[in-house]
Motif scaffolding. Structure first.
Motif, PDB file in Angstrom:
ATOM      1  N   ARG A   1       0.840  -1.183   0.000  1.00  0.00           N
ATOM      2  CA  ARG A   1       0.000   0.000   0.000  1.00  0.00           C
ATOM      3  C   ARG A   1       0.882   1.242   0.000  1.00  0.00           C
ATOM      4  O   ARG A   1       2.098   1.156   0.235  1.00  0.00           O
ATOM      5  N   ALA A   2       0.284   2.382  -0.272  1.00  0.00           N
ATOM      6  CA  ALA A   2       1.035   3.642  -0.307  1.00  0.00           C
ATOM      7  C   ALA A   2       0.317   4.660   0.567  1.00  0.00           C
ATOM      8  O   ALA A   2      -0.918   4.749   0.547  1.00  0.00           O
ATOM      9  N   TRP A   3       1.087   5.435   1.311  1.00  0.00           N
ATOM     10  CA  TRP A   3       0.541   6.383   2.270  1.00  0.00           C
ATOM     11  C   TRP A   3       1.214   7.735   2.105  1.00  0.00           C
ATOM     12  O   TRP A   3       2.345   7.824   1.626  1.00  0.00           O
ATOM     13  N   VAL A   4       0.521   8.778   2.542  1.00  0.00           N
ATOM     14  CA  VAL A   4       1.129  10.096   2.681  1.00  0.00           C
ATOM     15  C   VAL A   4       1.198  10.419   4.168  1.00  0.00           C
ATOM     16  O   VAL A   4       0.202  10.298   4.881  1.00  0.00           O
ATOM     17  N   ILE A   5       2.394  10.781   4.636  1.00  0.00           N
ATOM     18  CA  ILE A   5       2.597  11.200   6.020  1.00  0.00           C
ATOM     19  C   ILE A   5       3.209  12.590   5.981  1.00  0.00           C
ATOM     20  O   ILE A   5       4.313  12.773   5.460  1.00  0.00           O
ATOM     21  N   ARG A   6       2.518  13.576   6.494  1.00  0.00           N
ATOM     22  CA  ARG A   6       3.037  14.940   6.481  1.00  0.00           C
ATOM     23  C   ARG A   6       3.987  15.172   7.655  1.00  0.00           C
ATOM     24  O   ARG A   6       3.846  14.551   8.712  1.00  0.00           O
ATOM     25  N   ALA A   7       4.925  16.081   7.457  1.00  0.00           N
ATOM     26  CA  ALA A   7       5.915  16.384   8.506  1.00  0.00           C
ATOM     27  C   ALA A   7       5.519  17.671   9.216  1.00  0.00           C
ATOM     28  O   ALA A   7       6.293  18.634   9.276  1.00  0.00           O
ATOM     29  N   GLY A   8       4.311  17.710   9.737  1.00  0.00           N
ATOM     30  CA  GLY A   8       3.822  18.902  10.406  1.00  0.00           C
ATOM     31  C   GLY A   8       2.966  19.727   9.483  1.00  0.00           C
ATOM     32  O   GLY A   8       3.051  19.618   8.261  1.00  0.00           O
TER      33      GLY A   8
ATOM     34  N   ASP B   1      -3.455  15.311  -7.115  1.00  0.00           N
ATOM     35  CA  ASP B   1      -4.678  15.694  -6.410  1.00  0.00           C
ATOM     36  C   ASP B   1      -4.916  14.802  -5.199  1.00  0.00           C
ATOM     37  O   ASP B   1      -5.347  15.271  -4.140  1.00  0.00           O
ATOM     38  N   SER B   2      -4.645  13.504  -5.358  1.00  0.00           N
ATOM     39  CA  SER B   2      -4.822  12.572  -4.244  1.00  0.00           C
ATOM     40  C   SER B   2      -3.881  12.899  -3.090  1.00  0.00           C
ATOM     41  O   SER B   2      -4.206  12.668  -1.924  1.00  0.00           O
ATOM     42  N   MET B   3      -2.717  13.455  -3.420  1.00  0.00           N
ATOM     43  CA  MET B   3      -1.751  13.816  -2.383  1.00  0.00           C
ATOM     44  C   MET B   3      -2.108  15.126  -1.687  1.00  0.00           C
ATOM     45  O   MET B   3      -1.455  15.520  -0.728  1.00  0.00           O
ATOM     46  N   GLY B   4      -3.148  15.809  -2.174  1.00  0.00           N
ATOM     47  CA  GLY B   4      -3.451  17.135  -1.683  1.00  0.00           C
ATOM     48  C   GLY B   4      -4.281  17.197  -0.414  1.00  0.00           C
ATOM     49  O   GLY B   4      -4.586  18.284   0.057  1.00  0.00           O
ATOM     50  N   SER B   5      -4.667  16.040   0.151  1.00  0.00           N
ATOM     51  CA  SER B   5      -5.456  16.061   1.377  1.00  0.00           C
ATOM     52  C   SER B   5      -4.694  16.779   2.492  1.00  0.00           C
ATOM     53  O   SER B   5      -3.467  16.718   2.572  1.00  0.00           O
ATOM     54  N   LEU B   6      -5.440  17.456   3.368  1.00  0.00           N
ATOM     55  CA  LEU B   6      -4.832  18.159   4.492  1.00  0.00           C
ATOM     56  C   LEU B   6      -4.630  17.265   5.711  1.00  0.00           C
ATOM     57  O   LEU B   6      -4.103  17.719   6.724  1.00  0.00           O
ATOM     58  N   LEU B   7      -5.040  15.998   5.622  1.00  0.00           N
ATOM     59  CA  LEU B   7      -4.801  15.076   6.729  1.00  0.00           C
ATOM     60  C   LEU B   7      -3.299  14.860   6.917  1.00  0.00           C
ATOM     61  O   LEU B   7      -2.515  14.975   5.977  1.00  0.00           O
TER      62      LEU B   7
ATOM     63  N   PRO C   1     -12.186  25.644 -13.154  1.00  0.00           N
ATOM     64  CA  PRO C   1     -11.778  25.991 -11.795  1.00  0.00           C
ATOM     65  C   PRO C   1     -10.301  25.707 -11.564  1.00  0.00           C
ATOM     66  O   PRO C   1      -9.692  24.889 -12.253  1.00  0.00           O
ATOM     67  N   VAL C   2      -9.726  26.403 -10.593  1.00  0.00           N
ATOM     68  CA  VAL C   2      -8.346  26.155 -10.185  1.00  0.00           C
ATOM     69  C   VAL C   2      -8.324  24.897  -9.337  1.00  0.00           C
ATOM     70  O   VAL C   2      -9.114  24.747  -8.400  1.00  0.00           O
ATOM     71  N   THR C   3      -7.440  23.970  -9.651  1.00  0.00           N
ATOM     72  CA  THR C   3      -7.362  22.715  -8.908  1.00  0.00           C
ATOM     73  C   THR C   3      -6.578  22.908  -7.616  1.00  0.00           C
ATOM     74  O   THR C   3      -5.830  23.885  -7.455  1.00  0.00           O
ATOM     75  N   ASP C   4      -6.720  21.954  -6.695  1.00  0.00           N
ATOM     76  CA  ASP C   4      -5.967  22.007  -5.437  1.00  0.00           C
ATOM     77  C   ASP C   4      -4.467  22.020  -5.708  1.00  0.00           C
ATOM     78  O   ASP C   4      -3.700  22.706  -5.026  1.00  0.00           O
ATOM     79  N   ASP C   5      -4.045  21.262  -6.706  1.00  0.00           N
ATOM     80  CA  ASP C   5      -2.622  21.215  -7.014  1.00  0.00           C
ATOM     81  C   ASP C   5      -2.124  22.572  -7.521  1.00  0.00           C
ATOM     82  O   ASP C   5      -1.025  23.005  -7.175  1.00  0.00           O
ATOM     83  N   GLN C   6      -2.929  23.260  -8.312  1.00  0.00           N
ATOM     84  CA  GLN C   6      -2.533  24.574  -8.806  1.00  0.00           C
ATOM     85  C   GLN C   6      -2.502  25.616  -7.697  1.00  0.00           C
ATOM     86  O   GLN C   6      -1.819  26.634  -7.810  1.00  0.00           O
TER      87      GLN C   6
END
Length: 520
Positions: A2-9, A131-137, A497-502
């Motif tokens: 599986r693949a995950w995104v973990i933010r550093a703060g 876009d999938s990486m753009g979550s604020l979680l 519309p402007v995308t989250d990535d933009q």
């Protein structure tokens, strides 16, 4: 795997620690060791106890993220770390959850990771994965469109291979010449069909700005090509066909345009009866909304009122269109119309509860229908054959215009913060020094500067030093220039519309300015 995104703060403040020590870290410093908590309920109880002032939504949200971090992420899973530079790092998890005693406020909850590559350019990642990486979680899984396999390719230094169901033809059309060759190669009864998004990508653009539209129209005219419907209408995901509009008639004496519009399943809403294509101008039509191009759920004439009510409750709908066998609107049933019908007859039929519905054409100006949607809560959308093809609600308008306002709000706050810090830290004579000629005398404060002038001002070592910011000047100026270009693009109308990535560059710069100048 599986693949995950973990933010550093929230602002990437733990980024260096994560990369240098080979760890994934999440804060939640009010929590102790989670090793012995094996269920969501146990973690939820611990979160609620540690943060008693938080409401049920926040407690539940944090519980889900922590459960994933402790139990669902496994060794050998891939992890993506978004970086403040705009790039991303990819690694592989090597061990289970650890808890460490906090020192000087450092995070306690850790997973070990082997970083495989630390500087992936976002341009090598397809927009859907970005876009999938753009979550604020802080902790979330990349689960759509074979994300794990695509992240694995990135970890090997390869570009993102894209969605498995992506249009291979569209991906191969990397320049207008290839588009022309593909149209020419195909038989007249098998035209090239692709989404407007993929069509724009042939010219290297993501949105329909006037300048880009003009360039594309000129290129199509020079090549004798035409799009049906026009690429200027419909949502960014609508499909169009590209035809050899200027080709000679076939043996039957008909043009490719006529043959196509007589037989095609692509909507004909933008083709006149004589086969001529309407002028391809950029305007905001009803069809520019996604929901106007998505067939709504409905009931057929002759269905029972009970079936309509059941569907409305199951889906949470306020109304349902009633269509005939040909897909044309015969009315709408709503909770209000149902109530009125039952007041007259407790055993009322669907026909008795059906009232006239509001119906717009795909090519209508959206602004003309805003009042109707505001008053009635919806408007149905029809194509040129008068068949229902979409439904626009007040919620759709709220989301659409909220999405459009957000970029301007971000840029406005960036400019306000720049003005405030420049006026506070840099003398007026130094501000004027970067303005050429007589215009300098008309500058009375930073409020008189253009957005681009801030870059020239802060390139000067003396001015940069006056800010006393503990950040890298080169990175900041690069982010400022990227935001300037983004701001300029906003000033040119586009129906897309402007995308989250933009939005990411502007969001990142704003968060940096908030950190450097935390005053409200």
């Amino acid at each position: 795997m599986r693949a995950w995104v973990i933010r550093a703060g929230e602002n990437g403040e733990r980024e260096n620690l994560a990369l240098e020590d080979g760890v994934l870290l999440v804060a939640w410093q009010g929590l102790g060791n989670l090793t012995t908590l094996t269920t969501r309920e146990e973690i939820k109880a611990a979160v609620a106890a540690a943060y008693p002032d938080e409401g049920p939504y926040t407690v539940g949200n944090w519980t889900g993220q922590l459960y994933r971090f402790v139990h669902e992420i496994k060794p050998e899973d891939f992890v993506v770390l978004p970086l403040r530079s705009g790039r991303v790092a990819v690694g592989r998890v090597v061990d289970g959850y650890e808890y460490q005693a906090a020192t000087a406020g450092d995070p306690r909850h850790i997973r070990r990771v082997e970083w495989l590559i630390k500087d992936i350019d976002r341009q090598s990642i397809q927009p859907d994965l970005q876009d999938s990486m753009g979550s604020l979680l802080a902790v979330f899984e990349l689960s759509r469109f074979a994300a794990a396999e695509r992240v694995a390719a990135l970890a090997e230094g390869k570009p993102d291979p894209g969605r498995p169901d992506a249009d291979e033809f569209a991906a191969s059309l990397t320049e207008p010449t290839k588009l022309y060759e593909e149209v020419r190669r195909r038989a007249a009864d098998e035209p090239l069909a692709l989404s407007i998004r993929d069509f724009l990508a042939v010219w290297g653009v993501q949105r329909r700005y006037p300048a880009a539209v003009e360039q594309i129209k000129n290129d199509l005219d020079q090549r004798g090509l035409v799009t049906v419907p026009p690429f200027t209408e419909g949502s960014i995901n609508s499909r169009i066909a590209v035809l050899a509009g200027g080709a000679e008639p076939d043996a039957s004496g008909t043009s490719a345009m006529t043959r196509f519009t007589d037989t095609a399943a692509v909507p004909r809403g933008d083709v006149e009866a004589d086969g001529e294509v309407e002028t391809q101008t950029v305007s905001y039509h009803v069809s520019n909304l996604e929901s106007a191009n998505r067939m709504p759920e409905f009931v057929r004439v002759g269905a029972s009122l009970k079936s309509a009510m059941t569907l409305m409750v199951l889906r949470g709908y306020s109304q349902l269109p009633v269509l005939d066998a040909g897909g044309r609107l015969r009315g709408v049933v709503s909770w209000e119309s149902i109530g009125r019908a039952h007041m007259a007859d407790p055993h009322a039929s669907l026909e008795a509860a059906t009232v006239r519905g509001q119906e717009a054409d795909r090519s209508d100006d959206l602004l003309d229908w805003i009042g109707t949607v505001q008053q009635s809560g919806y408007v149905l959308v029809r194509d040129r054959d008068h068949k229902v093809c979409g439904l626009v609600t007040a919620a759709d308008l709220t989301v659409q215009f909220g999405t459009r306002v957000r970029p301007f709000v971000l840029v406005e706050e960036i400019e306000q913060r720049l003005r405030r810090v420049v006026d506070r830290c840099i003398p007026l004579d130094l501000i004027r020094a970067v303005i050429p000629g007589r215009r300098a005398t008309r500058v009375n404060s930073a409020a008189n500067l253009t957005f681009g002038a801030y870059g020239h001002l802060l390139k000067v070592p003396e001015n940069w030093a006056a800010l006393d910011w503990a950040i890298d000047q080169e990175y900041f100026l690069a982010a400022l220039e990227e935001c300037r270009q983004f701001r300029n693009s906003l000033m040119h109308f586009s129906p897309d519309p402007v995308t989250d990535d933009q939005l990411l560059p502007a969001q990142g710069l704003l968060e940096l300015l908030r950190s450097m100048d935390p005053q409200n």
